[in-house]
Design a protein around this motif. Structure first.
Motif, PDB file in Angstrom:
ATOM      1  N   VAL A 127       0.823  -1.220   0.000  1.00 49.29           N
ATOM      2  CA  VAL A 127       0.000   0.000   0.000  1.00 49.29           C
ATOM      3  C   VAL A 127       0.854   1.266   0.000  1.00 49.29           C
ATOM      4  O   VAL A 127       0.343   2.369   0.182  1.00 49.29           O
ATOM      5  CB  VAL A 127      -0.986   0.016   1.196  1.00 49.29           C
ATOM      6  CG1 VAL A 127      -1.886  -1.200   1.168  1.00 49.29           C
ATOM      7  CG2 VAL A 127      -0.254   0.120   2.535  1.00 49.29           C
ATOM      8  N   GLY A 128       2.165   1.106  -0.216  1.00 47.91           N
ATOM      9  CA  GLY A 128       3.040   2.261  -0.359  1.00 47.91           C
ATOM     10  C   GLY A 128       3.456   2.926   0.933  1.00 47.91           C
ATOM     11  O   GLY A 128       3.816   4.105   0.944  1.00 47.91           O
ATOM     12  N   LEU A 129       3.463   2.185   2.038  1.00 51.70           N
ATOM     13  CA  LEU A 129       3.805   2.777   3.334  1.00 51.70           C
ATOM     14  C   LEU A 129       5.011   2.102   3.985  1.00 51.70           C
ATOM     15  O   LEU A 129       5.152   2.109   5.207  1.00 51.70           O
ATOM     16  CB  LEU A 129       2.606   2.688   4.285  1.00 51.70           C
ATOM     17  CG  LEU A 129       1.421   3.601   3.967  1.00 51.70           C
ATOM     18  CD1 LEU A 129       0.308   3.385   4.975  1.00 51.70           C
ATOM     19  CD2 LEU A 129       1.830   5.064   3.941  1.00 51.70           C
ATOM     20  N   GLU A 130       5.904   1.554   3.175  1.00 54.34           N
ATOM     21  CA  GLU A 130       7.067   0.887   3.744  1.00 54.34           C
ATOM     22  C   GLU A 130       7.965   1.867   4.515  1.00 54.34           C
ATOM     23  O   GLU A 130       8.722   1.462   5.399  1.00 54.34           O
ATOM     24  CB  GLU A 130       7.878   0.184   2.647  1.00 54.34           C
ATOM     25  CG  GLU A 130       8.457   1.111   1.588  1.00 54.34           C
ATOM     26  CD  GLU A 130       7.512   1.376   0.435  1.00 54.34           C
ATOM     27  OE1 GLU A 130       7.987   1.872  -0.605  1.00 54.34           O
ATOM     28  OE2 GLU A 130       6.307   1.094   0.570  1.00 54.34           O
ATOM     29  N   HIS A 131       7.853   3.154   4.211  1.00 52.81           N
ATOM     30  CA  HIS A 131       8.653   4.179   4.891  1.00 52.81           C
ATOM     31  C   HIS A 131       7.959   4.718   6.141  1.00 52.81           C
ATOM     32  O   HIS A 131       8.506   5.601   6.821  1.00 52.81           O
ATOM     33  CB  HIS A 131       8.928   5.343   3.929  1.00 52.81           C
ATOM     34  CG  HIS A 131       7.689   6.022   3.433  1.00 52.81           C
ATOM     35  ND1 HIS A 131       6.737   5.360   2.687  1.00 52.81           N
ATOM     36  CD2 HIS A 131       7.243   7.296   3.581  1.00 52.81           C
ATOM     37  CE1 HIS A 131       5.753   6.202   2.397  1.00 52.81           C
ATOM     38  NE2 HIS A 131       6.036   7.385   2.930  1.00 52.81           N
ATOM     39  N   ARG A 132       6.775   4.180   6.490  1.00 52.34           N
ATOM     40  CA  ARG A 132       6.006   4.694   7.630  1.00 52.34           C
ATOM     41  C   ARG A 132       5.718   3.594   8.658  1.00 52.34           C
ATOM     42  O   ARG A 132       4.860   3.756   9.517  1.00 52.34           O
ATOM     43  CB  ARG A 132       4.679   5.286   7.142  1.00 52.34           C
ATOM     44  CG  ARG A 132       4.802   6.356   6.074  1.00 52.34           C
ATOM     45  CD  ARG A 132       5.362   7.635   6.635  1.00 52.34           C
ATOM     46  NE  ARG A 132       4.300   8.570   6.968  1.00 52.34           N
ATOM     47  CZ  ARG A 132       4.491   9.715   7.604  1.00 52.34           C
ATOM     48  NH1 ARG A 132       5.712  10.042   8.011  1.00 52.34           N
ATOM     49  NH2 ARG A 132       3.485  10.522   7.876  1.00 52.34           N
ATOM     50  N   THR A 133       6.443   2.510   8.606  1.00 52.17           N
ATOM     51  CA  THR A 133       6.112   1.354   9.456  1.00 52.17           C
ATOM     52  C   THR A 133       6.235   1.655  10.939  1.00 52.17           C
ATOM     53  O   THR A 133       5.508   1.085  11.749  1.00 52.17           O
ATOM     54  CB  THR A 133       7.016   0.153   9.113  1.00 52.17           C
ATOM     55  OG1 THR A 133       8.387   0.531   9.281  1.00 52.17           O
ATOM     56  CG2 THR A 133       6.787  -0.326   7.684  1.00 52.17           C
TER      57      THR A 133
END
Length: 233
Positions: A127-133
């Motif tokens: 979902v494009g949130l690998e930088h917000r984990t």
């Protein structure tokens, strides 16, 4: 996959019996998508709750994945939901004390999945949130929070995903991205998708539409935008 036969729902009020749903029928095959549409108070969310086994109809039956959930007690319905159903709600329902990764992993951990964190990271990447984990919900925008909720729903690999106004709290541009994500994952994962929505553009993307006015099914061509009812759904 989903078979609904003559569902009705009545509730007792101080003014008498209120009919919320009356004679709803539908059939949806695996991997298909359905939009439940109609004016506010028409019974859409009530129907969604019955389809998901969160509520029982006054009469009629609902079969999910070959199992008649209306013949089960709450424990039985909960077991079916755990194995079969995923949810995406308008209000996200993320736990504020957990990071994005932990929110997605939690239902997997509760199921005893030893790969919960790995699976959660994969779906956050999807979902494009690998930088917000490692971010907490308060550190995420509304669109990002809904993407976490979508990742959490699909990470459990549900057979059926129910979404109740999933973009209702989002701006138009962000909402369209969430809708694209739902349909992309629906197609790629083969998940059956059932949406409650006021958005006609979203409804038109679904393979089937169920239009409800005053608790009854109406023809898809019927204009129901001005039909109202005294109760809320």
């Amino acid at each position: 996959m989903i078979e609904v036969s003559n569902i009705s729902k009545q509730v007792k009020t101080t003014e008498g019996t209120l009919t919320i749903l009356d004679g709803i029928n539908l059939s949806l095959s695996a991997g298909e998508s359905l939009a439940i549409v109609g004016p506010s108070g028409s019974g859409k969310s009530t129907l969604l709750g019955i389809l998901a086994g969160l509520d029982l109809p006054s009469s009629g039956s609902v079969s999910l994945n070959g199992q008649d959930i209306t013949a089960m007690d709450e424990e039985g319905r909960a077991a079916v939901r755990a194995k079969t159903v995923g949810f995406v709600f308008q209000s996200f329902h993320l736990l504020p004390g957990l990071t994005a990764l932990e929110n997605v992993a939690l239902p997997l951990e509760l199921q005893g999945d030893k790969e919960a964190l790995k699976t959660a990271a994969y779906y956050l990447q999807r979902v494009g949130l690998e930088h917000r984990t490692t971010h907490y919900p308060r550190q995420l925008s509304g669109g990002e929070q809904q993407r976490v909720a979508v990742a959490r729903a699909f990470a459990c690999r549900p057979v059926i995903l129910f979404a109740d106004e999933p973009t209702g709290n989002l701006d138009t541009g962000t909402g369209e991205k969430i809708n694209d994500l739902l349909f992309d994952l629906n197609k790629e994962e083969g998940t059956t998708l059932v949406l409650v929505t006021h958005e006609h553009n979203l409804a038109e993307r679904c393979g089937q539409r169920l239009v409800i006015a005053a608790g009854r099914q109406v023809a898809p061509s019927t204009d129901v935008t001005h039909v109202t009812r005294g109760s809320t759904a």
